[in-house]
Design a protein around this motif. Structure first.
Motif, PDB file in Angstrom:
ATOM      1  N   CYS A 153       0.842  -1.202   0.000  1.00  0.00           N
ATOM      2  CA  CYS A 153       0.000   0.000   0.000  1.00  0.00           C
ATOM      3  C   CYS A 153       0.875   1.249   0.000  1.00  0.00           C
ATOM      4  O   CYS A 153       2.092   1.189   0.173  1.00  0.00           O
ATOM      5  CB  CYS A 153      -0.928   0.028   1.219  1.00  0.00           C
ATOM      6  SG  CYS A 153      -1.964  -1.433   1.417  1.00  0.00           S
ATOM      7  N   VAL A 154       0.206   2.386  -0.182  1.00  0.00           N
ATOM      8  CA  VAL A 154       0.868   3.685  -0.094  1.00  0.00           C
ATOM      9  C   VAL A 154       0.137   4.517   0.953  1.00  0.00           C
ATOM     10  O   VAL A 154      -1.095   4.653   0.898  1.00  0.00           O
ATOM     11  CB  VAL A 154       0.851   4.423  -1.447  1.00  0.00           C
ATOM     12  CG1 VAL A 154       1.596   5.749  -1.325  1.00  0.00           C
ATOM     13  CG2 VAL A 154       1.473   3.579  -2.535  1.00  0.00           C
ATOM     14  N   ASN A 155       0.890   5.042   1.912  1.00  0.00           N
ATOM     15  CA  ASN A 155       0.323   5.993   2.872  1.00  0.00           C
ATOM     16  C   ASN A 155       0.213   7.362   2.207  1.00  0.00           C
ATOM     17  O   ASN A 155       1.214   7.907   1.734  1.00  0.00           O
ATOM     18  CB  ASN A 155       1.198   6.082   4.120  1.00  0.00           C
ATOM     19  CG  ASN A 155       1.232   4.783   4.892  1.00  0.00           C
ATOM     20  OD1 ASN A 155       0.204   4.104   5.015  1.00  0.00           O
ATOM     21  ND2 ASN A 155       2.388   4.416   5.410  1.00  0.00           N
ATOM     22  N   CYS A 156      -1.001   7.896   2.153  1.00  0.00           N
ATOM     23  CA  CYS A 156      -1.265   9.124   1.404  1.00  0.00           C
ATOM     24  C   CYS A 156      -1.922  10.175   2.283  1.00  0.00           C
ATOM     25  O   CYS A 156      -2.476   9.874   3.342  1.00  0.00           O
ATOM     26  CB  CYS A 156      -2.182   8.843   0.206  1.00  0.00           C
ATOM     27  SG  CYS A 156      -1.569   7.595  -0.930  1.00  0.00           S
ATOM     28  N   THR A 157      -1.849  11.406   1.800  1.00  0.00           N
ATOM     29  CA  THR A 157      -2.580  12.528   2.380  1.00  0.00           C
ATOM     30  C   THR A 157      -3.378  13.184   1.267  1.00  0.00           C
ATOM     31  O   THR A 157      -2.819  13.503   0.212  1.00  0.00           O
ATOM     32  CB  THR A 157      -1.634  13.562   3.008  1.00  0.00           C
ATOM     33  OG1 THR A 157      -0.860  12.925   4.027  1.00  0.00           O
ATOM     34  CG2 THR A 157      -2.415  14.713   3.610  1.00  0.00           C
ATOM     35  N   ILE A 169      -3.842   3.534   0.456  1.00  0.00           N
ATOM     36  CA  ILE A 169      -4.393   3.058  -0.816  1.00  0.00           C
ATOM     37  C   ILE A 169      -3.549   1.886  -1.305  1.00  0.00           C
ATOM     38  O   ILE A 169      -2.318   1.984  -1.342  1.00  0.00           O
ATOM     39  CB  ILE A 169      -4.401   4.172  -1.885  1.00  0.00           C
ATOM     40  CG1 ILE A 169      -5.108   5.424  -1.351  1.00  0.00           C
ATOM     41  CG2 ILE A 169      -5.067   3.698  -3.160  1.00  0.00           C
ATOM     42  CD1 ILE A 169      -5.090   6.589  -2.318  1.00  0.00           C
ATOM     43  N   PRO A 170      -4.164   0.761  -1.670  1.00  0.00           N
ATOM     44  CA  PRO A 170      -3.387  -0.380  -2.181  1.00  0.00           C
ATOM     45  C   PRO A 170      -2.762  -0.060  -3.537  1.00  0.00           C
ATOM     46  O   PRO A 170      -3.324   0.695  -4.343  1.00  0.00           O
ATOM     47  CB  PRO A 170      -4.427  -1.500  -2.287  1.00  0.00           C
ATOM     48  CG  PRO A 170      -5.742  -0.800  -2.354  1.00  0.00           C
ATOM     49  CD  PRO A 170      -5.608   0.455  -1.561  1.00  0.00           C
ATOM     50  N   LEU A 171      -1.593  -0.639  -3.792  1.00  0.00           N
ATOM     51  CA  LEU A 171      -0.906  -0.391  -5.064  1.00  0.00           C
ATOM     52  C   LEU A 171      -1.696  -0.926  -6.251  1.00  0.00           C
ATOM     53  O   LEU A 171      -1.526  -0.466  -7.381  1.00  0.00           O
ATOM     54  CB  LEU A 171       0.482  -1.038  -5.051  1.00  0.00           C
ATOM     55  CG  LEU A 171       1.534  -0.439  -4.122  1.00  0.00           C
ATOM     56  CD1 LEU A 171       2.891  -1.063  -4.382  1.00  0.00           C
ATOM     57  CD2 LEU A 171       1.621   1.060  -4.286  1.00  0.00           C
ATOM     58  N   SER A 172      -2.546  -1.888  -5.998  1.00  0.00           N
ATOM     59  CA  SER A 172      -3.323  -2.476  -7.087  1.00  0.00           C
ATOM     60  C   SER A 172      -4.457  -1.575  -7.559  1.00  0.00           C
ATOM     61  O   SER A 172      -5.121  -1.887  -8.556  1.00  0.00           O
ATOM     62  CB  SER A 172      -3.891  -3.825  -6.644  1.00  0.00           C
ATOM     63  OG  SER A 172      -4.692  -3.665  -5.470  1.00  0.00           O
ATOM     64  N   PHE A 173      -4.694  -0.467  -6.851  1.00  0.00           N
ATOM     65  CA  PHE A 173      -5.801   0.416  -7.220  1.00  0.00           C
ATOM     66  C   PHE A 173      -5.532   1.027  -8.590  1.00  0.00           C
ATOM     67  O   PHE A 173      -4.481   1.616  -8.831  1.00  0.00           O
ATOM     68  CB  PHE A 173      -5.971   1.513  -6.173  1.00  0.00           C
ATOM     69  CG  PHE A 173      -7.204   2.351  -6.372  1.00  0.00           C
ATOM     70  CD1 PHE A 173      -8.419   1.963  -5.846  1.00  0.00           C
ATOM     71  CD2 PHE A 173      -7.147   3.520  -7.121  1.00  0.00           C
ATOM     72  CE1 PHE A 173      -9.551   2.728  -6.031  1.00  0.00           C
ATOM     73  CE2 PHE A 173      -8.267   4.296  -7.314  1.00  0.00           C
ATOM     74  CZ  PHE A 173      -9.484   3.888  -6.771  1.00  0.00           C
ATOM     75  N   GLU A 174      -6.500   0.883  -9.487  1.00  0.00           N
ATOM     76  CA  GLU A 174      -6.341   1.366 -10.857  1.00  0.00           C
ATOM     77  C   GLU A 174      -7.170   2.623 -11.094  1.00  0.00           C
ATOM     78  O   GLU A 174      -8.187   2.851 -10.441  1.00  0.00           O
ATOM     79  CB  GLU A 174      -6.734   0.279 -11.863  1.00  0.00           C
ATOM     80  CG  GLU A 174      -5.827  -0.944 -11.815  1.00  0.00           C
ATOM     81  CD  GLU A 174      -6.202  -1.962 -12.878  1.00  0.00           C
ATOM     82  OE1 GLU A 174      -7.258  -1.789 -13.526  1.00  0.00           O
ATOM     83  OE2 GLU A 174      -5.436  -2.930 -13.065  1.00  0.00           O
ATOM     84  N   GLY A 175      -6.724   3.441 -12.007  1.00  0.00           N
ATOM     85  CA  GLY A 175      -7.399   4.682 -12.356  1.00  0.00           C
ATOM     86  C   GLY A 175      -6.542   5.454 -13.333  1.00  0.00           C
ATOM     87  O   GLY A 175      -5.585   4.922 -13.912  1.00  0.00           O
ATOM     88  N   THR A 176      -6.872   6.701 -13.516  1.00  0.00           N
ATOM     89  CA  THR A 176      -6.070   7.578 -14.370  1.00  0.00           C
ATOM     90  C   THR A 176      -5.582   8.735 -13.519  1.00  0.00           C
ATOM     91  O   THR A 176      -6.374   9.543 -13.038  1.00  0.00           O
ATOM     92  CB  THR A 176      -6.900   8.103 -15.561  1.00  0.00           C
ATOM     93  OG1 THR A 176      -7.428   6.985 -16.287  1.00  0.00           O
ATOM     94  CG2 THR A 176      -6.037   8.945 -16.483  1.00  0.00           C
ATOM     95  N   PHE A 177      -4.260   8.779 -13.317  1.00  0.00           N
ATOM     96  CA  PHE A 177      -3.656   9.768 -12.436  1.00  0.00           C
ATOM     97  C   PHE A 177      -2.690  10.644 -13.229  1.00  0.00           C
ATOM     98  O   PHE A 177      -1.981  10.161 -14.119  1.00  0.00           O
ATOM     99  CB  PHE A 177      -2.902   9.092 -11.288  1.00  0.00           C
ATOM    100  CG  PHE A 177      -3.761   8.222 -10.419  1.00  0.00           C
ATOM    101  CD1 PHE A 177      -4.450   8.757  -9.342  1.00  0.00           C
ATOM    102  CD2 PHE A 177      -3.893   6.864 -10.684  1.00  0.00           C
ATOM    103  CE1 PHE A 177      -5.244   7.956  -8.544  1.00  0.00           C
ATOM    104  CE2 PHE A 177      -4.678   6.056  -9.889  1.00  0.00           C
ATOM    105  CZ  PHE A 177      -5.368   6.599  -8.812  1.00  0.00           C
ATOM    106  N   HIS A 178      -2.672  11.931 -12.872  1.00  0.00           N
ATOM    107  CA  HIS A 178      -1.757  12.881 -13.494  1.00  0.00           C
ATOM    108  C   HIS A 178      -0.921  13.561 -12.426  1.00  0.00           C
ATOM    109  O   HIS A 178      -1.366  13.754 -11.289  1.00  0.00           O
ATOM    110  CB  HIS A 178      -2.525  13.950 -14.289  1.00  0.00           C
ATOM    111  CG  HIS A 178      -3.115  13.446 -15.569  1.00  0.00           C
ATOM    112  ND1 HIS A 178      -2.437  13.478 -16.761  1.00  0.00           N
ATOM    113  CD2 HIS A 178      -4.329  12.885 -15.832  1.00  0.00           C
ATOM    114  CE1 HIS A 178      -3.212  12.969 -17.720  1.00  0.00           C
ATOM    115  NE2 HIS A 178      -4.355  12.600 -17.179  1.00  0.00           N
ATOM    116  N   GLU A 179       0.283  13.933 -12.802  1.00  0.00           N
ATOM    117  CA  GLU A 179       1.147  14.708 -11.922  1.00  0.00           C
ATOM    118  C   GLU A 179       0.570  16.108 -11.725  1.00  0.00           C
ATOM    119  O   GLU A 179       0.062  16.708 -12.666  1.00  0.00           O
ATOM    120  CB  GLU A 179       2.547  14.800 -12.539  1.00  0.00           C
ATOM    121  CG  GLU A 179       3.569  15.476 -11.654  1.00  0.00           C
ATOM    122  CD  GLU A 179       4.925  15.566 -12.328  1.00  0.00           C
ATOM    123  OE1 GLU A 179       5.927  15.285 -11.667  1.00  0.00           O
ATOM    124  OE2 GLU A 179       4.978  15.923 -13.528  1.00  0.00           O
TER     125      GLU A 179
END
Length: 678
Positions: A153-157, A169-179
């Motif tokens: 997982c990733v610890n996020c804010t 959030i688990p690393l397997s979570f899929e979506g469309t992410f932008h910088e």
């Protein structure tokens, strides 16, 4: 089965967390007369076909810069190599390519334990995770990696306006992410270490260069957007040797990764001090051999056997010589420093700096060094020599064009001859103040850090006789910040007569751990000396501790009509000597000038070498009244952004210079024609 790759492509795609890796040379290098013997920086190794080497590390030693203009395939108008210490600040362009999952992001970007290692992303759709709802476009900050019940997982804010919520959030979570857009400026070294993603192009733009490098030959290549390509130095060991080989990644060598089918224990196991520091406390003490060193201690040389007793996180104080030129020195002062200090006056360029100084409820007595004329009647005017006792910060309601608005101000007492006057000074005031010091007490370094707001000006009054105290000769010292400094306590194995405190962040040393030692070995107390550090190390240590404080916003200004509504400005040719810039006209509380200027015009002084074009006043007898209107318009025109900073387009300045030169040439030509006619 592993594929054959050229060394440069292999290193560029290599994940440093998977080191060490074992490589087989499939196509070595050969030179006439030397065969497969390769020499680099005085080290000799053999990179012949079939040779086996172990990669233990790699680092970027320089950066290849290529233009983003007119790119056709891989062809670019120019390519130039920049050193990592190039003293410029760059702005990052947003990576246009999206990421399809968090695993995709984690594989590409670097996540670390400082603020540079916390990348920001946003999702193109709304996300619902347990009881937290993430809206499209909200910033998701990746803080650290974690493993929960066998799942990565990733610890996020998640930043929601002025609030923030933490989640995993688990690393397997899929979506469309932008910088996310990044408005910070970074050095080249920081970009290389934290901001270049794997298999992605990082496009940057140079925003600022130090004055000493303004004439650098590199600058002509950096006027537009460029993208960066790292050039690596590979650290490797051969099967039968302890020396670390340093191989440039752009060597024409083909390699194959055979790590899975090879015994890593057949090689020596060199480690950096950082790697040793990461080991658990239970592993210490350790017996080791120094393989390679660039150390501040002459006793710790290559080939020496050492004992690493323990690791510690020491508190150290950063200080600088208090002088205005570029040659000032920087120091790290240990908390055990036995010298004593006396206070020296501080300088405060704005009222906002006074606010920062009184946060610890300390009394502050200052003298004004610049005059100030307020824009609102609620605030006091200031003349040079005024003395103030600074008390507290408060909000003040002012009337701006019939509307009430709040402005932050500081409540002070103006010291008069017979009594005191209660006054208010706005925090945006760009004045100048010098502290009046009444305290004659002597302090040690711990008392200063505990009792006063930093930065703090001092002078050594009693030197530390236990060390060679290089602080005592300085006229004034600026105590700036207290930082945590990770160190290892090391002594020589042939009799621990002396123990060294070796900082892992500032000393480059590679060791070979021989074995762990069963019991704690007694060692003398380590020596703590004042350490002088380079300017680069100074900025690196300070930058990772604190982010930059932003100044307060300027107050609202009256909207003005464009300059073109009055009269077009006339450009004068460059003067041989730049005239002194005039003081701004004094305005009363009603907004009218106190001293009426005679007929005047504003002319940009393009001969100035500063970043901004300085307005210069010229006087012409009998000029029309519209020129005075132009003066008032330009005086009140708001040319600043929120924080009154501005980036000047150098191309526009160059165009103005060309226009002036053309006007001067035309004027001379007309004069010559008139003389010939006469």
């Amino acid at each position: 089965m592993a594929m054959a790759l050229c060394l440069e492509n292999y290193i560029d795609s290599l994940d440093p967390t998977t080191l060490p890796r074992v490589l087989q040379i499939l196509c070595g290098i050969y030179s006439e007369g030397k065969g497969s013997v390769y020499e680099m920086q005085g080290q000799v190794c053999c990179l012949s076909t079939g040779e086996i080497i172990k990669i233990i590390g790699f680092k970027v030693v320089k950066v290849k810069v290529k233009s983003c203009e007119f790119i056709e395939g891989n062809i670019s108008p120019f390519a130039v190599e920049l050193p990592l210490d190039y003293p410029g600040f760059f702005k990052l362009h947003v990576d246009p390519c999206p990421y399809t999952s968090l695993k995709d992001i984690v594989r590409s970007v670097k996540i670390g334990d400082n603020r540079l290692g916390h990348p920001h992303f946003w999702s193109t759709v709304d996300i619902q995770l347990n009881d937290i709802f993430i809206k499209k476009g909200e910033h998701i900050v990746l803080n650290s990696l974690a493993e929960v019940d066998g799942e990565e997982c990733v610890n996020c804010t998640v930043i929601k306006g002025a609030k923030a919520k933490t989640l995993r959030i688990p690393l397997s979570f899929e979506g469309t992410f932008h910088e996310c857009e990044d408005d910070q400026f970074y050095t080249l070294k920081e970009i290389v270490e934290w901001k270049i993603s794997k298999h992605r192009r990082r496009v940057v733009k140079l925003m600022k260069t130090m004055a000493t490098w303004e004439e650098s030959p590199y600058n002509e290549y950096l006027h537009s957007d460029v993208y960066l390509l790292p050039v690596y130095e590979v650290q490797a060991v051969a099967r039968f040797g302890m020396e670390i080989l340093r191989i440039p990644s752009n060597l024409d060598v083909e390699v194959k990764d055979i790590t899975e089918s090879y015994d890593l224990n057949s090689f020596v196991q060199p480690m950096s001090l950082t790697d040793v520091y990461k080991r658990p406390n239970e592993d210490f003490p350790l017996l080791a051999v120094i393989v390679d060193e660039q150390c501040i201690y002459k006793s710790l040389m290559s080939g020496k056997q050492i004992i690493i007793h323990s690791k510690h996180l020491f508190n150290t104080i950063i200080a600088s010589e208090n002088r205005s030129d570029l040659n000032k020195k920087h120091f790290l002062i240990p908390k055990s420093y036995k010298g004593r200090f006396k206070r020296r006056p501080r300088e405060f360029p704005t009222v906002y700096d006074l606010v920062l100084a009184i946060k610890n409820n300390e009394s502050l007595h200052v003298i004004a060094t610049k005059e100030f004329v307020p824009e609102y009647a609620e605030f006091a005017s200031v003349v040079v020599g005024d003395q103030f006792l600074v008390h507290r910060c408060q909000s003040v309601e002012v009337n701006h064009e019939g509307e009430k608005c709040l402005i932050e101000a500081v409540a002070c007492e103006r010291i008069m001859e017979k009594d005191c006057e209660q006054v208010l000074l706005p925090t945006y005031m760009e004045g100048g103040f010098v502290e009046v010091v009444h305290d004659k007490k002597q302090y040690d370094i711990s008392e200063i850090c505990k009792q006063f707001s930093l930065p703090f000006n001092v002078k050594v009054s009693i030197r530390d006789l236990s060390i060679n105290d290089n602080l005592a000769a300085l006229a004034s010292l600026r105590i700036e910040e207290e930082i945590a400094d990770p160190c290892l306590l090391i002594s020589l194995s042939d009799g621990p007569s002396e123990c060294f405190r070796v900082p892992v962040q500032r000393v480059s040393m590679t060791i070979q751990v021989m074995r762990g030692l069963d019991a704690d070995i007694p060692f003398p107390t380590p020596t703590f000396a004042v350490e002088e550090i380079s300017e680069e190390m100074y900025y690196m240590l300070r930058r990772y501790e604190n982010s930059t404080l932003l100044p307060p916003p300027r107050p609202p200004r009256k909207p003005q009509s464009p300059l073109t509504s009055t009269k077009t400005m006339r450009l004068l040719p460059p003067q041989s000597k730049k005239p002194d810039p005039p003081k701004s006209p004094k305005f009363s509380a009603t907004g009218k000038p106190r001293n009426k200027a005679k007929s005047q015009k504003f002319v940009p002084d393009v001969t100035a070498k500063s970043e901004n074009i300085v307005p210069t006043l010229i006087t012409e007898p009998g000029a029309p009244a519209t020129d005075t209107m132009l003066l008032n318009d330009l005086e009140n025109l708001d040319l600043s952004d929120k924080h009154d900073y501005e980036y000047i387009n150098e191309n526009e300045i160059e165009d103005i210079r060309k226009l002036l030169n053309e006007n001067e040439h035309l004027s001379k030509k007309n004069c010559e024609s008139e003389k010939e006619t006469q």
